[in-house]
Design a protein around this motif. Structure first.
Motif, PDB file in Angstrom:
ATOM      1  N   ASP A   1      -5.161   3.461   9.211  1.00 29.66           N
ATOM      2  CA  ASP A   1      -6.171   2.667   9.820  1.00 29.66           C
ATOM      3  C   ASP A   1      -5.863   1.360  10.139  1.00 29.66           C
ATOM      4  O   ASP A   1      -6.380   1.002  11.213  1.00 29.66           O
ATOM      5  CB  ASP A   1      -7.629   2.978   8.645  1.00 29.66           C
TER       6      ASP A   1
ATOM      7  N   SER B   1       1.396   4.378  -2.753  1.00 31.81           N
ATOM      8  CA  SER B   1       1.026   5.729  -2.282  1.00 31.81           C
ATOM      9  C   SER B   1       2.316   6.564  -2.683  1.00 31.81           C
ATOM     10  O   SER B   1       2.468   7.732  -3.282  1.00 31.81           O
ATOM     11  CB  SER B   1       1.136   5.909  -0.679  1.00 31.81           C
TER      12      SER B   1
ATOM     13  N   GLN C   1       0.729  -1.144   0.230  1.00 37.60           N
ATOM     14  CA  GLN C   1      -0.091   0.097   0.035  1.00 37.60           C
ATOM     15  C   GLN C   1       0.972   1.218   0.077  1.00 37.60           C
ATOM     16  O   GLN C   1       0.576   1.972  -0.673  1.00 37.60           O
ATOM     17  CB  GLN C   1      -0.960   0.154   1.239  1.00 37.60           C
TER      18      GLN C   1
ATOM     19  N   THR D   1      -4.854  13.986  -3.627  1.00 41.54           N
ATOM     20  CA  THR D   1      -6.136  13.690  -2.637  1.00 41.54           C
ATOM     21  C   THR D   1      -6.239  12.102  -2.827  1.00 41.54           C
ATOM     22  O   THR D   1      -6.887  11.380  -1.695  1.00 41.54           O
ATOM     23  CB  THR D   1      -7.612  14.182  -3.337  1.00 41.54           C
ATOM     24  N   LEU D   2      -6.146  11.258  -3.956  1.00 40.33           N
ATOM     25  CA  LEU D   2      -6.197   9.930  -4.001  1.00 40.33           C
ATOM     26  C   LEU D   2      -5.264   9.296  -3.038  1.00 40.33           C
ATOM     27  O   LEU D   2      -5.293   8.363  -2.446  1.00 40.33           O
ATOM     28  CB  LEU D   2      -6.200   9.181  -5.046  1.00 40.33           C
ATOM     29  N   GLU D   3      -3.997   9.828  -3.056  1.00 45.02           N
ATOM     30  CA  GLU D   3      -2.886   9.328  -2.162  1.00 45.02           C
ATOM     31  C   GLU D   3      -3.183   9.590  -0.752  1.00 45.02           C
ATOM     32  O   GLU D   3      -2.791   8.809   0.034  1.00 45.02           O
ATOM     33  CB  GLU D   3      -1.682  10.212  -2.693  1.00 45.02           C
ATOM     34  N   ILE D   4      -3.639  10.776  -0.487  1.00 40.07           N
ATOM     35  CA  ILE D   4      -4.057  10.752   0.975  1.00 40.07           C
ATOM     36  C   ILE D   4      -4.982   9.922   1.461  1.00 40.07           C
ATOM     37  O   ILE D   4      -4.964   9.244   2.712  1.00 40.07           O
ATOM     38  CB  ILE D   4      -4.730  12.313   1.081  1.00 40.07           C
ATOM     39  N   GLN D   5      -5.835   9.338   0.546  1.00 39.60           N
ATOM     40  CA  GLN D   5      -6.989   8.286   0.790  1.00 39.60           C
ATOM     41  C   GLN D   5      -6.283   7.049   1.034  1.00 39.60           C
ATOM     42  O   GLN D   5      -6.382   6.324   2.087  1.00 39.60           O
ATOM     43  CB  GLN D   5      -8.131   8.056  -0.244  1.00 39.60           C
ATOM     44  N   ILE D   6      -5.218   6.675   0.285  1.00 38.40           N
ATOM     45  CA  ILE D   6      -4.402   5.452   0.487  1.00 38.40           C
ATOM     46  C   ILE D   6      -3.730   5.518   1.707  1.00 38.40           C
ATOM     47  O   ILE D   6      -3.462   4.317   2.471  1.00 38.40           O
ATOM     48  CB  ILE D   6      -3.403   5.197  -0.736  1.00 38.40           C
TER      49      ILE D   6
ATOM     50  N   ASN E   1      -4.542   7.298   4.435  1.00 36.75           N
ATOM     51  CA  ASN E   1      -5.314   7.224   5.502  1.00 36.75           C
ATOM     52  C   ASN E   1      -5.695   5.658   5.869  1.00 36.75           C
ATOM     53  O   ASN E   1      -5.857   5.349   6.971  1.00 36.75           O
ATOM     54  CB  ASN E   1      -6.517   7.902   5.251  1.00 36.75           C
ATOM     55  N   SER E   2      -5.994   4.913   4.519  1.00 41.96           N
ATOM     56  CA  SER E   2      -6.265   3.481   4.722  1.00 41.96           C
ATOM     57  C   SER E   2      -5.361   2.668   5.412  1.00 41.96           C
ATOM     58  O   SER E   2      -5.609   1.832   6.279  1.00 41.96           O
ATOM     59  CB  SER E   2      -6.864   2.917   3.520  1.00 41.96           C
TER      60      SER E   2
END
Length: 158
Positions: free
Chosen positions: A122, A59, A55, A111-116, A118-119
């Motif tokens: 998590d 990123s 992941q 923005t997509l990288e930030i989502q990756i 964040n997952s």
């Protein structure tokens, strides 16, 4: 709309600032991946850690593409400024338009990288919640937040 060199100049400082931001995130992720690499090489790691590793590689690659789009946008913005300085307005307008489009693409990728990221965080947080030390830490934070009721002072005998 008539494009002026001042309008093009507004985007000029924003692009390097975004590139610094992307570069800092890239450096941090690269360091984390190097650390994970050493962990994977030196010890047997569970499958969950390997998934996190991939992941973070995804990123990192997305950030590299984001930086590339920002760099090209910066070059196009500089070209637009030169074009407008040389009084070739049509070329300058198209170059500026292209720079704006590339910055939009860059921001969407970021923005997509930030989502990756964040997952991936998590997953790390869910691992922490399984450990007793984390639960103890959370309990100590809760205790610190609760106000302690003051007891009335006992009267001193005279």
């Amino acid at each position: 709309m008539q494009l002026d060199i001042l309008i093009v100049g507004v985007l000029f400082p924003a692009i390097p600032l975004m590139m610094i931001n992307f570069g800092n995130r890239y450096s941090l992720l690269a360091g984390l991946i190097r650390s994970l690499h050493d962990t994977v090489i030196n010890a047997q790691t569970p499958a969950d850690d390997s998934a996190r590793f991939f992941q973070q590689i995804a990123s990192l690659r997305l950030l590299a593409v984001t930086q590339t789009f920002s760099a090209v946008a910066f070059i196009l913005n500089l070209s637009a400024m030169i074009s407008l300085y040389l009084n070739t307005g049509d070329a300058g307008s198209w170059l500026f338009f292209s720079a704006i489009i590339l910055m939009i693409v860059s921001m969407v990728l970021f923005t997509l990288e930030i989502q990756i990221a964040n997952s991936a965080l998590d997953v790390h947080l869910s691992d922490l919640e399984k450990h007793q030390e984390w639960r103890d830490y959370q309990e100590s934070k809760k205790r610190r937040r609760k106000p302690v009721a003051k007891q009335p002072d006992a009267k001193k005998p005279t």
